[in-house]
Write a protein that holds these residues in place. Structure first.
Motif, PDB file in Angstrom:
ATOM      1  N   ALA B  91       8.317  41.901 120.453  1.00 12.96           N
ATOM      2  CA  ALA B  91       7.199  42.249 119.573  1.00 12.96           C
ATOM      3  C   ALA B  91       6.839  41.068 118.688  1.00 12.96           C
ATOM      4  O   ALA B  91       5.653  40.764 118.468  1.00 12.96           O
ATOM      5  N   ALA B  92       7.873  40.365 118.208  1.00 12.14           N
ATOM      6  CA  ALA B  92       7.629  39.202 117.347  1.00 12.14           C
ATOM      7  C   ALA B  92       6.849  38.132 118.095  1.00 12.14           C
ATOM      8  O   ALA B  92       5.913  37.527 117.566  1.00 12.14           O
ATOM      9  N   MET B  93       7.230  37.914 119.365  1.00 10.58           N
ATOM     10  CA  MET B  93       6.522  36.897 120.146  1.00 10.58           C
ATOM     11  C   MET B  93       5.067  37.317 120.379  1.00 10.58           C
ATOM     12  O   MET B  93       4.162  36.493 120.340  1.00 10.58           O
ATOM     13  N   THR B  94       4.865  38.623 120.600  1.00 15.90           N
ATOM     14  CA  THR B  94       3.497  39.102 120.812  1.00 15.90           C
ATOM     15  C   THR B  94       2.657  38.919 119.552  1.00 15.90           C
ATOM     16  O   THR B  94       1.527  38.418 119.605  1.00 15.90           O
ATOM     17  N   VAL B  95       3.227  39.334 118.408  1.00 20.18           N
ATOM     18  CA  VAL B  95       2.507  39.183 117.141  1.00 20.18           C
ATOM     19  C   VAL B  95       2.180  37.699 116.898  1.00 20.18           C
ATOM     20  O   VAL B  95       1.054  37.340 116.550  1.00 20.18           O
ATOM     21  N   ARG B 208      -9.980  25.852 126.046  1.00 21.26           N
ATOM     22  CA  ARG B 208      -9.075  26.905 126.479  1.00 21.26           C
ATOM     23  C   ARG B 208      -7.655  26.355 126.640  1.00 21.26           C
ATOM     24  O   ARG B 208      -6.672  26.954 126.182  1.00 21.26           O
ATOM     25  N   LEU B 209      -7.559  25.197 127.276  1.00 18.02           N
ATOM     26  CA  LEU B 209      -6.246  24.607 127.521  1.00 18.02           C
ATOM     27  C   LEU B 209      -5.520  24.325 126.212  1.00 18.02           C
ATOM     28  O   LEU B 209      -4.321  24.584 126.069  1.00 18.02           O
ATOM     29  N   LYS B 210      -6.256  23.820 125.218  1.00 17.92           N
ATOM     30  CA  LYS B 210      -5.630  23.518 123.935  1.00 17.92           C
ATOM     31  C   LYS B 210      -5.096  24.797 123.288  1.00 17.92           C
ATOM     32  O   LYS B 210      -3.984  24.818 122.757  1.00 17.92           O
ATOM     33  N   VAL B 211      -5.893  25.855 123.337  1.00 19.33           N
ATOM     34  CA  VAL B 211      -5.453  27.111 122.726  1.00 19.33           C
ATOM     35  C   VAL B 211      -4.219  27.649 123.454  1.00 19.33           C
ATOM     36  O   VAL B 211      -3.260  28.100 122.827  1.00 19.33           O
ATOM     37  N   ILE B 212      -4.227  27.573 124.769  1.00 22.77           N
ATOM     38  CA  ILE B 212      -3.095  28.088 125.541  1.00 22.77           C
ATOM     39  C   ILE B 212      -1.805  27.368 125.155  1.00 22.77           C
ATOM     40  O   ILE B 212      -0.763  27.989 124.920  1.00 22.77           O
ATOM     41  N   VAL B 213      -1.874  26.044 125.040  1.00 23.70           N
ATOM     42  CA  VAL B 213      -0.661  25.292 124.704  1.00 23.70           C
ATOM     43  C   VAL B 213      -0.231  25.563 123.267  1.00 23.70           C
ATOM     44  O   VAL B 213       0.955  25.661 122.968  1.00 23.70           O
ATOM     45  N   PHE B 214      -1.207  25.713 122.388  1.00 28.96           N
ATOM     46  CA  PHE B 214      -0.899  26.043 121.001  1.00 28.96           C
ATOM     47  C   PHE B 214      -0.156  27.381 120.939  1.00 28.96           C
ATOM     48  O   PHE B 214       0.893  27.496 120.280  1.00 28.96           O
ATOM     49  N   VAL B 215      -0.671  28.372 121.653  1.00 34.34           N
ATOM     50  CA  VAL B 215      -0.037  29.689 121.658  1.00 34.34           C
ATOM     51  C   VAL B 215       1.353  29.612 122.286  1.00 34.34           C
ATOM     52  O   VAL B 215       2.315  30.172 121.768  1.00 34.34           O
ATOM     53  N   TYR B 216       1.467  28.872 123.384  1.00 35.25           N
ATOM     54  CA  TYR B 216       2.774  28.735 124.042  1.00 35.25           C
ATOM     55  C   TYR B 216       3.813  28.148 123.071  1.00 35.25           C
ATOM     56  O   TYR B 216       4.912  28.666 122.929  1.00 35.25           O
ATOM     57  N   SER B 217       3.422  27.081 122.372  1.00 35.40           N
ATOM     58  CA  SER B 217       4.378  26.446 121.475  1.00 35.40           C
ATOM     59  C   SER B 217       4.701  27.358 120.297  1.00 35.40           C
ATOM     60  O   SER B 217       5.826  27.367 119.801  1.00 35.40           O
ATOM     61  N   ALA B 218       3.720  28.140 119.850  1.00 36.78           N
ATOM     62  CA  ALA B 218       3.969  29.078 118.751  1.00 36.78           C
ATOM     63  C   ALA B 218       4.935  30.180 119.191  1.00 36.78           C
ATOM     64  O   ALA B 218       5.816  30.588 118.429  1.00 36.78           O
ATOM     65  N   ALA B 224      12.576  31.159 118.691  1.00 36.91           N
ATOM     66  CA  ALA B 224      13.612  30.458 117.923  1.00 36.91           C
ATOM     67  C   ALA B 224      13.898  31.196 116.621  1.00 36.91           C
ATOM     68  O   ALA B 224      15.055  31.388 116.245  1.00 36.91           O
ATOM     69  N   GLY B 225      12.833  31.653 115.949  1.00 37.22           N
ATOM     70  CA  GLY B 225      12.996  32.365 114.680  1.00 37.22           C
ATOM     71  C   GLY B 225      13.795  33.644 114.846  1.00 37.22           C
ATOM     72  O   GLY B 225      14.686  33.950 114.048  1.00 37.22           O
ATOM     73  N   SER B 226      13.495  34.402 115.893  1.00 33.48           N
ATOM     74  CA  SER B 226      14.233  35.641 116.133  1.00 33.48           C
ATOM     75  C   SER B 226      15.697  35.350 116.401  1.00 33.48           C
ATOM     76  O   SER B 226      16.588  36.027 115.872  1.00 33.48           O
TER      77      SER B 226
END
Ligand SMILES: Nc1ncnc2c1ncn2[C@@H]1O[C@H](COP(=O)(O)OP(=O)(O)OP(=O)(O)O)[C@@H](O)[C@H]1O
Ligand SMILES: [Mg+2]
Lengths: 261, 321
Positions: B91-95, B208-218, B224-226
């Motif tokens: 859920a955390a990753m989805t949020v 689109r590609l930039k957003v995808i990579v941004f989301v992936y890294s987030a 990691a946080g969990s």
């Protein structure tokens, strides 16, 4: 000039302003399928701006662009590229730190599976497609005679080779039409001769070429049609012979750096 | 691009595998497996950050916040709602993915400094929320009682067990990301770093590609946080502040952000420095980091991973002259 049947590109009354500056004014023309059409004009005439409008980098203030019968002036660059129109840049825009082969392979991008999931898992179909793209790109390097430099970084090439590589990269997208912005700029006589041959070979592949060029020898030798811009306006259009003797063209170039005759 | 070879990765994985067995027998490094858990957790963030910054060329100062989101969403769901920890993590990753999309879609249109400022602002806002939303987060005092992790009745309740869990995930993510780099998507990423204009003409949907990579890294930062929260069983906002965001940058800069292996090396060094070796400096710790960043940017623009190339060039130069 008679109206061509089935033009691949139809540009209709384009106006492009930047703040107070009008870079293009009421520019309209057709590009018949399969020809080489040159756009010439003095510095600042609006040639690059015209390319930027056609390929989606600028949205025209007024007017429309029709590619294969479809309005494209509102589409984004990559959408236009995927419809089959690619381009090169006046100031070379290669991916300098990537190899020559990789540069061409980027051109295959939209023919390849690109989802992060399938790429991250290295699924078989990604690997196959990648292999295929590599072969395709190598074939293009053979065609543009850069195969022996495939694994060198693009920035290590000479200017002439860089310009050729940009054309190769554009060809990798499987375009129906390419827009070349001053491909002979900065080249010596031998190089521009080879470049003329390459552009003709591109045309022989059935790809329509729209060409901005200052080198009049190149333009007069290979173009089927020429469009002349001056101060953002179309001042003449016709065959190389017609253009050479067009009074307005001669006038526009008087004192300019190019020799029309 | 140099191909990333498989053999060194396998060797690295084996070393990681035997490390706790060795460390357990040597008194001075007895506690290193515990430190290594944090190294593994931080690596998850820096791997994504290296892809985003080093390869795609998009600067983010907001990844400490995504790390915090992962930690807090997991913690809140498990402690306040009794939700299974793995579900909480998902859920955390989805949020985080949704938040990253909302932040990334508009701000990735910005370039260079502006993107850095936008993500910095985002990081500060999230940090304030962690502090102020006391009802949810416990505020500056933090929240405790976060359950540990278990799988099919197997409890990851010792240092070594958690070590193996974290490092298995880290190695899987590392291999996955290496595959991305050496794929069509990775090639397009490296290309857009140099020329977005040319990428567009090649049919690459740059935005689109930039957003995808941004989301992936987030999402990696969230994971990691969990993992952090379920290991510490306690979280408070100070772990996710701007200092940590900057520390992440130093990690990838020191290692060499243009190379994903460099990100891992930098994470090792900075983590050990901050968790083990720099205690002697106490309050002056941040001066050391500043010095490292300064030295790296001036003398080692490609970080430690760039050293072999630099040495090669130097030797060539020597042998010629
Ligand atoms: N993005 C822009 N913003 C503002 N003005 C622009 C922009 N792009 C072009 N112009 C202006 O539009 C005019 C036409 O420029 P353009 O680059 O199209 O000329 P050109 O015919 O390609 O010239 P050259 O032969 O020197 O390449 C120039 O006055 C230029 O300064
Ligand atoms: Mg121009």
């Amino acid at each position: 000039m008679q109206a061509p049947v089935d033009p691949i590109l139809h540009v209709k009354q384009i106006m492009m302003t930047f703040g107070g500056l009008t870079a293009l004014m009421d520019v309209g023309f057709n590009v018949p399928r399969g020809i080489i059409k040159a756009v010439i004009g003095p510095n600042g005439a609006g040639k690059t701006t015209l390319f930027n409008v056609i390929t989606g980098y600028h949205r025209p203030t007024e007017g429309s662009v029709h590619f294969e019968g479809r309005q494209i002036q509102h589409l984004k660059t990559h959408r236009i590229a995927r419809l089959g129109m690619s381009r090169t840049f006046q100031t070379v825009e290669l991916f300098g730190n990537m190899t020559v082969l990789e540069n061409v392979m980027v051109g295959r991008h939209h023919h390849l599976p690109g989802s992060l999931l399938s790429c991250g898992l290295k699924l078989p179909h990604v690997r196959r497609a990648e292999q295929h793209a590599r072969e395709h790109a190598m074939a293009i390097l053979e065609f543009i005679r850069l195969a022996d430099k495939a694994f060198e970084p693009a920035h290590s090439l000479g200017l002439g080779e860089q310009k050729v590589l940009e054309i190769g990269r554009a060809l990798a997208t499987d375009p129906k039409m390419v827009c070349l912005d001053e491909p002979a700029g900065g080249l010596n006589e031998t190089e521009s001769g080879q470049l003329s041959e390459l552009i003709c070979a591109v045309k022989d592949r059935g790809i329509t070429v729209l060409l901005v060029e200052h080198d009049m020898k190149v333009v007069m030798n290979i173009s089927d049609e020429i469009l002349v811009l001056n101060y953002g306006q179309k001042i003449a259009e016709g065959t190389p012979r017609q253009i050479q003797h067009h009074p307005k063209v001669v006038e526009a170039y008087l004192g300019g750096d190019a020799d029309v005759a | 691009m140099l191909r990333i070879r498989q053999t060194p990765i396998t060797v690295f994985a084996l070393l990681i595998g035997v490390f706790p067995l060795i460390a357990g027998r040597i008194a001075v490094i007895e506690n290193y497996p515990d430190v290594m858990i944090f190294v593994g957790i931080y690596c998850l963030i820096t791997i994504g950050l290296s892809l985003l910054m080093g390869y795609a060329g998009q600067i983010s100062l907001g990844h400490a916040a995504f790390y915090g989101l992962g930690a807090y969403v997991s913690s809140i769901l498990t402690t306040r709602y009794g939700i299974n920890a793995w579900l909480g993590m998902g859920a955390a990753m989805t949020v985080t993915a949704l938040v990253a999309f909302a932040v990334g879609a508009p701000s990735l249109k910005l370039k260079g400094h502006y993107l850095a400022m936008a993500t910095l602002a985002f990081g500060i806002i999230v940090y304030i929320i962690f502090n102020e939303e006391t009802a949810w987060t416990g505020g500056p005092d933090g929240m405790g009682g976060i359950p540990g992790l278990s799988l099919f009745g197997f409890e990851f309740d010792s240092v070594n067990r958690y070590y193996y869990l974290v490092w298995s995930i880290m190695l899987a993510v590392f291999c996955f990301t290496v595959n991305i780099i050496q794929s069509p998507a990775g090639r397009a990423l490296r290309a857009l770093h140099t020329s977005e204009a040319a990428c567009g003409a090649m049919g690459v949907d740059v935005a689109r590609l930039k957003v995808i990579v941004f989301v992936y890294s987030a999402v990696l930062a969230s994971l990691a946080g969990s993992l952090y929260a379920h290991y510490m069983n306690f979280v408070n906002p100070s772990s996710f502040d701007i200092n940590f965001a900057i520390k992440l940058l130093i990690m990838i800069a020191l290692g060499g952000m243009h190379d994903i292996r460099g990100a891992v090396i930098g994470t090792f060094l900075i983590s050990f420095l901050s968790l083990e070796w720099l205690h002697v400096f106490e309050d002056y710790e941040s001066i050391v980091y500043g010095a490292i960043l300064l030295v790296v940017t001036v003398f080692l623009p490609n970080g430690i991973a760039g050293l072999p190339t630099m040495a090669g060039r130097w030797l060539k130069h020597k042998s010629r002259g």
